[in-house]
Design a protein around this motif. Structure first.
Motif, PDB file in Angstrom:
ATOM      1  N   PHE A  30      20.331  23.927 -11.357  1.00 36.63           N
ATOM      2  CA  PHE A  30      21.419  23.183 -10.722  1.00 36.63           C
ATOM      3  C   PHE A  30      22.412  24.176 -10.139  1.00 36.63           C
ATOM      4  O   PHE A  30      22.652  25.244 -10.702  1.00 36.63           O
ATOM      5  CB  PHE A  30      22.184  22.333 -11.739  1.00 36.63           C
ATOM      6  CG  PHE A  30      21.453  21.136 -12.274  1.00 36.63           C
ATOM      7  CD1 PHE A  30      20.228  20.731 -11.783  1.00 36.63           C
ATOM      8  CD2 PHE A  30      22.018  20.399 -13.289  1.00 36.63           C
ATOM      9  CE1 PHE A  30      19.586  19.626 -12.300  1.00 36.63           C
ATOM     10  CE2 PHE A  30      21.387  19.282 -13.811  1.00 36.63           C
ATOM     11  CZ  PHE A  30      20.162  18.901 -13.308  1.00 36.63           C
ATOM     12  N   ARG A  31      23.013  23.791  -9.033  1.00 41.11           N
ATOM     13  CA  ARG A  31      24.115  24.585  -8.506  1.00 41.11           C
ATOM     14  C   ARG A  31      25.309  24.379  -9.439  1.00 41.11           C
ATOM     15  O   ARG A  31      25.418  23.380 -10.133  1.00 41.11           O
ATOM     16  CB  ARG A  31      24.472  24.116  -7.106  1.00 41.11           C
ATOM     17  CG  ARG A  31      23.397  24.413  -6.092  1.00 41.11           C
ATOM     18  CD  ARG A  31      23.842  23.920  -4.723  1.00 41.11           C
ATOM     19  NE  ARG A  31      22.842  24.232  -3.736  1.00 41.11           N
ATOM     20  CZ  ARG A  31      21.893  23.387  -3.334  1.00 41.11           C
ATOM     21  NH1 ARG A  31      21.852  22.160  -3.825  1.00 41.11           N
ATOM     22  NH2 ARG A  31      21.012  23.749  -2.428  1.00 41.11           N
ATOM     23  N   LYS A  32      26.223  25.343  -9.418  1.00 45.42           N
ATOM     24  CA  LYS A  32      27.408  25.285 -10.273  1.00 45.42           C
ATOM     25  C   LYS A  32      28.166  23.966 -10.069  1.00 45.42           C
ATOM     26  O   LYS A  32      28.515  23.286 -11.026  1.00 45.42           O
ATOM     27  CB  LYS A  32      28.296  26.484  -9.926  1.00 45.42           C
ATOM     28  CG  LYS A  32      29.442  26.719 -10.800  1.00 45.42           C
ATOM     29  CD  LYS A  32      30.151  28.042 -10.485  1.00 45.42           C
ATOM     30  CE  LYS A  32      30.240  28.345  -9.004  1.00 45.42           C
ATOM     31  NZ  LYS A  32      31.059  29.509  -8.682  1.00 45.42           N
ATOM     32  N   GLY A  33      28.422  23.588  -8.830  1.00 46.98           N
ATOM     33  CA  GLY A  33      29.150  22.364  -8.528  1.00 46.98           C
ATOM     34  C   GLY A  33      28.423  21.112  -8.985  1.00 46.98           C
ATOM     35  O   GLY A  33      29.042  20.140  -9.423  1.00 46.98           O
ATOM     36  N   GLU A  34      27.078  21.123  -8.885  1.00 44.42           N
ATOM     37  CA  GLU A  34      26.282  19.975  -9.350  1.00 44.42           C
ATOM     38  C   GLU A  34      26.428  19.791 -10.853  1.00 44.42           C
ATOM     39  O   GLU A  34      26.645  18.688 -11.340  1.00 44.42           O
ATOM     40  CB  GLU A  34      24.804  20.177  -9.001  1.00 44.42           C
ATOM     41  CG  GLU A  34      24.494  20.124  -7.540  1.00 44.42           C
ATOM     42  CD  GLU A  34      23.055  20.498  -7.236  1.00 44.42           C
ATOM     43  OE1 GLU A  34      22.578  20.101  -6.160  1.00 44.42           O
ATOM     44  OE2 GLU A  34      22.404  21.183  -8.049  1.00 44.42           O
ATOM     45  N   ALA A  35      26.302  20.890 -11.591  1.00 40.17           N
ATOM     46  CA  ALA A  35      26.399  20.815 -13.052  1.00 40.17           C
ATOM     47  C   ALA A  35      27.800  20.394 -13.485  1.00 40.17           C
ATOM     48  O   ALA A  35      27.961  19.566 -14.381  1.00 40.17           O
ATOM     49  CB  ALA A  35      26.030  22.161 -13.674  1.00 40.17           C
ATOM     50  N   LEU A  36      28.817  20.928 -12.830  1.00 36.74           N
ATOM     51  CA  LEU A  36      30.190  20.602 -13.201  1.00 36.74           C
ATOM     52  C   LEU A  36      30.594  19.203 -12.738  1.00 36.74           C
ATOM     53  O   LEU A  36      31.557  18.639 -13.241  1.00 36.74           O
ATOM     54  CB  LEU A  36      31.151  21.649 -12.644  1.00 36.74           C
ATOM     55  CG  LEU A  36      30.994  23.042 -13.269  1.00 36.74           C
ATOM     56  CD1 LEU A  36      31.839  24.057 -12.513  1.00 36.74           C
ATOM     57  CD2 LEU A  36      31.364  23.017 -14.730  1.00 36.74           C
TER      58      LEU A  36
END
Length: 90
Positions: A30-36
């Motif tokens: 996952f991209r950082k923004g997706e996970a967050l």
């Protein structure tokens, strides 16, 4: 509802010394923004799925906000079975 339902996603389960959000990024890609941007409503334990429908982004003024992913193709569904397999294989 579980005792952990009201906790932020990254505090409710952890492996000693590793923040669960980093585990998720490592094992899923996952991209950082997706996970967050994940919320508990994006995780369906009965169906064994995690849905990516939004991401955390930053404005030019450095403010954070949640936004929908850009395209339908960006909306992803991951099965927990696959994620657990990937984790075990490492």
């Amino acid at each position: 509802m579980t005792p952990f339902s009201n906790l932020p996603l990254n505090y409710s389960c952890s492996i000693k010394g590793v923040d669960p959000i980093f585990e998720l990024i490592i094992f899923t890609g996952f991209r950082k923004g997706e996970a967050l941007g994940l919320m508990w409503k994006d995780i369906d334990l009965d169906r064994g799925e995690i849905r990516i429908v939004r991401s955390l982004a930053r404005t030019k003024e450095k403010r954070l906000f949640l936004k929908e992913v850009k395209t339908q193709k960006s909306k992803k569904v991951y099965t927990l079975c696959t994620l657990l397999y990937l984790k075990k294989s490492l």
